[in-house]
Design a protein around this motif. Structure first.
Motif, PDB file in Angstrom:
ATOM      1  N   MET A 203     -17.373 -12.328 103.930  1.00 61.32           N
ATOM      2  CA  MET A 203     -18.502 -12.878 103.183  1.00 61.32           C
ATOM      3  C   MET A 203     -18.358 -14.386 103.034  1.00 61.32           C
ATOM      4  O   MET A 203     -19.335 -15.129 103.158  1.00 61.32           O
ATOM      5  N   VAL A 204     -17.125 -14.844 102.786  1.00 56.53           N
ATOM      6  CA  VAL A 204     -16.891 -16.289 102.700  1.00 56.53           C
ATOM      7  C   VAL A 204     -17.173 -16.941 104.045  1.00 56.53           C
ATOM      8  O   VAL A 204     -17.873 -17.961 104.131  1.00 56.53           O
ATOM      9  N   LEU A 205     -16.640 -16.358 105.116  1.00 59.08           N
ATOM     10  CA  LEU A 205     -16.853 -16.928 106.443  1.00 59.08           C
ATOM     11  C   LEU A 205     -18.325 -16.872 106.839  1.00 59.08           C
ATOM     12  O   LEU A 205     -18.835 -17.779 107.509  1.00 59.08           O
ATOM     13  N   GLY A 206     -19.014 -15.830 106.397  1.00 60.20           N
ATOM     14  CA  GLY A 206     -20.452 -15.756 106.653  1.00 60.20           C
ATOM     15  C   GLY A 206     -21.200 -16.922 106.047  1.00 60.20           C
ATOM     16  O   GLY A 206     -22.140 -17.459 106.654  1.00 60.20           O
TER      17      GLY A 206
ATOM     18  N   LYS B 275     -21.884 -25.322  98.199  1.00 58.61           N
ATOM     19  CA  LYS B 275     -21.369 -25.864  96.939  1.00 58.61           C
ATOM     20  C   LYS B 275     -21.141 -24.753  95.922  1.00 58.61           C
ATOM     21  O   LYS B 275     -20.090 -24.708  95.251  1.00 58.61           O
ATOM     22  N   VAL B 276     -22.108 -23.858  95.787  1.00 58.39           N
ATOM     23  CA  VAL B 276     -21.997 -22.766  94.823  1.00 58.39           C
ATOM     24  C   VAL B 276     -20.779 -21.907  95.128  1.00 58.39           C
ATOM     25  O   VAL B 276     -20.018 -21.521  94.230  1.00 58.39           O
ATOM     26  N   ASN B 277     -20.564 -21.595  96.408  1.00 60.16           N
ATOM     27  CA  ASN B 277     -19.421 -20.783  96.793  1.00 60.16           C
ATOM     28  C   ASN B 277     -18.100 -21.490  96.528  1.00 60.16           C
ATOM     29  O   ASN B 277     -17.102 -20.852  96.207  1.00 60.16           O
ATOM     30  N   HIS B 278     -18.100 -22.788  96.656  1.00 61.35           N
ATOM     31  CA  HIS B 278     -16.884 -23.571  96.417  1.00 61.35           C
ATOM     32  C   HIS B 278     -16.581 -23.690  94.927  1.00 61.35           C
ATOM     33  O   HIS B 278     -15.427 -23.564  94.490  1.00 61.35           O
ATOM     34  N   ASP B 279     -17.612 -23.919  94.131  1.00 64.90           N
ATOM     35  CA  ASP B 279     -17.423 -24.265  92.720  1.00 64.90           C
ATOM     36  C   ASP B 279     -17.363 -23.069  91.778  1.00 64.90           C
ATOM     37  O   ASP B 279     -16.774 -23.167  90.700  1.00 64.90           O
ATOM     38  N   SER B 280     -17.985 -21.973  92.143  1.00 61.39           N
ATOM     39  CA  SER B 280     -18.170 -20.865  91.195  1.00 61.39           C
ATOM     40  C   SER B 280     -16.980 -19.900  91.206  1.00 61.39           C
ATOM     41  O   SER B 280     -16.365 -19.675  92.254  1.00 61.39           O
ATOM     42  N   PRO B 281     -16.673 -19.306  90.051  1.00 57.68           N
ATOM     43  CA  PRO B 281     -15.673 -18.232  90.026  1.00 57.68           C
ATOM     44  C   PRO B 281     -16.110 -17.104  90.961  1.00 57.68           C
ATOM     45  O   PRO B 281     -17.303 -16.775  91.040  1.00 57.68           O
ATOM     46  N   VAL B 282     -15.161 -16.533  91.679  1.00 54.24           N
ATOM     47  CA  VAL B 282     -15.475 -15.492  92.655  1.00 54.24           C
ATOM     48  C   VAL B 282     -16.283 -14.366  92.027  1.00 54.24           C
ATOM     49  O   VAL B 282     -17.252 -13.867  92.604  1.00 54.24           O
TER      50      VAL B 282
ATOM     51  N   GLY C 208     -18.461 -31.726 102.011  1.00 55.16           N
ATOM     52  CA  GLY C 208     -17.105 -31.291 102.321  1.00 55.16           C
ATOM     53  C   GLY C 208     -16.739 -29.893 101.878  1.00 55.16           C
ATOM     54  O   GLY C 208     -15.623 -29.428 102.137  1.00 55.16           O
ATOM     55  N   TYR C 209     -17.657 -29.178 101.245  1.00 53.07           N
ATOM     56  CA  TYR C 209     -17.308 -27.853 100.718  1.00 53.07           C
ATOM     57  C   TYR C 209     -16.962 -26.870 101.824  1.00 53.07           C
ATOM     58  O   TYR C 209     -16.123 -25.984 101.639  1.00 53.07           O
ATOM     59  N   VAL C 210     -17.609 -27.016 102.981  1.00 54.35           N
ATOM     60  CA  VAL C 210     -17.361 -26.101 104.082  1.00 54.35           C
ATOM     61  C   VAL C 210     -15.905 -26.163 104.520  1.00 54.35           C
ATOM     62  O   VAL C 210     -15.294 -25.135 104.860  1.00 54.35           O
ATOM     63  N   PHE C 211     -15.318 -27.346 104.473  1.00 50.61           N
ATOM     64  CA  PHE C 211     -13.911 -27.475 104.862  1.00 50.61           C
ATOM     65  C   PHE C 211     -12.991 -26.892 103.795  1.00 50.61           C
ATOM     66  O   PHE C 211     -11.985 -26.248 104.112  1.00 50.61           O
TER      67      PHE C 211
END
Length: 265
Positions: free
Chosen positions: A203-206, A155-162, A227-230
């Protein structure tokens, strides 16, 4: 053992009050902590644990990232490779009074009967694998916390600014290549060691690969429901090769979930 959740929450609020609330990294980890504690509660209940064991899992979720706050204060980074292990630092903060605002485990729970299990859950929550020799109850507690943490990191990776979570920007990520070794690791259903991550997309794929390491059925169910993984696999990369590779991996994941009897969105 008895855990007073109100007391623990107040102690956590007091602990994080010593850090800069305007720092987006601090704010991110506060909200992450509350969600991980709630996920630990959910996963523990799915295992039909006693109320005391559910409370202990919740508490470990609340405490799992206490080291992040001191890490940010000292080094202004979330990268353990460029600072210290935030998990081990968290255990030191709680049990050894590490330099900086101290957490002090007794502020969170008066009963010391689960101290060893709590220390393990905090110290090992971000390890690539748990060490051998843990007793069954401690291993289960560690697995609950590790699952909950992975679910919310998606979720954090999906929602947060890079820029808030990675040492690169959105432009660099969109243009990034992806390492064949990292792709192979995904296809082997393994988590990705930090040492082989060479590009931003790695890093994203990790982080997407966290799904392979989830231990409990409820954990996988929660990750898929969110659903964030998708969404991460469907990221709009400017690099066509990376974009196509991620689409192929998305199909692979969905096919695997179907074989496992888990419906994807």
């Amino acid at each position: 053992m008895h855990i007073d959740r109100t007391q623990a929450l107040q102690a956590f609020k007091s602990y994080v009050a010593a850090y800069d609330p305007t720092n987006p990294r601090i704010a991110l980890k506060v909200s992450h902590t509350y969600r991980v504690a709630s996920l630990c509660d959910d996963i523990a209940r799915s295992l039909d644990l006693s109320d005391d064991q559910v409370d202990l899992a919740w508490l470990c979720g609340l405490l799992h990232d206490v080291g992040r706050f001191e890490q940010v204060r000292r080094y202004d980074t979330f990268l353990d490779s460029k600072s210290v292990s935030h998990a081990l630092l968290g255990a030191q903060v709680l049990f050894e009074g590490a330099t900086g605002p101290t957490g002090d485990i007794r502020r969170f729970v008066e009963d010391d009967s689960a101290d060893d299990a709590i220390r393990s859950a905090v110290a090992y929550h971000s390890a690539l694998a748990l060490p051998d020799g843990l007793d069954a109850q401690t291993r289960r507690l560690c697995d609950i916390v590790r699952d909950a943490d992975k679910i919310d990191i998606l979720k954090v990776n999906h929602d947060s600014p890079v820029d808030d979570i990675y040492p690169f920007g959105e432009k660099d990520l969109r243009a990034s290549d992806v390492s064949p070794q990292v792709v192979d690791t995904f296809l082997q259903h393994r988590t990705v060691p930090h040492a082989i991550r060479r590009h931003p997309a790695d890093m994203v794929l990790g982080h997407v690969c966290f799904v392979w390491g989830l231990v409990y059925p409820r954990s996988l169910e929660l990750a898929v429901q969110q659903g964030y993984v998708f969404d991460m696999l469907e990221r709009d990369f400017a690099n066509e090769r990376t974009r196509n590779t991620f689409r192929q991996l998305d199909r692979h994941l969905r096919e695997w979930l179907q074989q496992e009897g888990v419906a994807s969105n």
